[in-house]
Each structure stands twice: as structure tokens, then as C-alpha cells.
Write a protein that holds these residues in place. Structure first.
Motif, PDB file in Angstrom:
ATOM      1  N   MET A 193       1.152  -0.982  -0.413  1.00 46.08           N
ATOM      2  CA  MET A 193      -0.145   0.098  -0.316  1.00 46.08           C
ATOM      3  C   MET A 193       1.018   1.897  -0.015  1.00 46.08           C
ATOM      4  O   MET A 193       1.619   1.625   0.927  1.00 46.08           O
ATOM      5  CB  MET A 193      -1.160   0.021   0.895  1.00 46.08           C
ATOM      6  CG  MET A 193      -1.791   1.187   1.256  1.00 46.08           C
ATOM      7  SD  MET A 193      -2.759   0.795   2.387  1.00 46.08           S
ATOM      8  CE  MET A 193      -4.897   1.508   2.190  1.00 46.08           C
ATOM      9  N   THR A 194       0.388   2.088  -1.036  1.00 43.86           N
ATOM     10  CA  THR A 194       1.542   3.622  -1.186  1.00 43.86           C
ATOM     11  C   THR A 194       1.252   4.512   0.142  1.00 43.86           C
ATOM     12  O   THR A 194      -0.274   4.797   0.821  1.00 43.86           O
ATOM     13  CB  THR A 194       1.597   3.630  -2.709  1.00 43.86           C
ATOM     14  OG1 THR A 194      -0.043   3.904  -2.471  1.00 43.86           O
ATOM     15  CG2 THR A 194       2.809   2.974  -3.685  1.00 43.86           C
ATOM     16  N   PRO A 195       2.200   5.237   0.577  1.00 43.56           N
ATOM     17  CA  PRO A 195       1.146   6.323   1.183  1.00 43.56           C
ATOM     18  C   PRO A 195       0.556   7.367   1.062  1.00 43.56           C
ATOM     19  O   PRO A 195       0.633   7.756  -0.199  1.00 43.56           O
ATOM     20  CB  PRO A 195       2.535   6.501   2.455  1.00 43.56           C
ATOM     21  CG  PRO A 195       3.752   6.016   1.347  1.00 43.56           C
ATOM     22  CD  PRO A 195       3.194   5.003   0.663  1.00 43.56           C
TER      23      PRO A 195
END
Length: 52
Positions: free
Chosen positions: A1-3
Motif C-alpha cells: 500500500m502506498t502512503p
């Protein structure tokens, strides 16, 4: 999951007699109209919450 990434800076200030809001879009690929609409909705929701 990308920030999460910053899409815009939203500021509020008094300009003469009226309140003015500024939305500075940070990313070129962000939808500026959508960010303005979201900002207006969030501000209105906060105002309604303070009225209650």
C-alpha cells in the motif's frame, strides 16, 4: 500500500470584508476542480458542526 500523498494546500484568510479560501494544487495530475469541491464540502461540514 502506498502512503498518502499531498495533493493541495488549502488556506483560509480574511480579505477586506469577505472570507477567502485558496487551494494551491501541488501535483499536476490532481483534479483541481475536485479538490476545490472537496475543500468546500469539508469547510461547510465543519461550519455546520460548530453551529450544533
Amino acid at each position: 500500500m502506498t502512503p498518502p500523498q499531498l495533493l493541495a494546500h488549502i488556506s483560509r484568510r480574511w480579505f477586506h470584508v469577505r472570507e477567502t479560501y485558496a487551494v494551491n494544487v501541488v501535483r499536476e495530475d490532481a483534479d483541481a476542480a475536485l479538490l476545490v469541491a472537496v475543500a468546500v464540502c469539508v469547510i461547510r461540514m465543519a461550519e455546520r458542526e460548530r453551529e450544533d
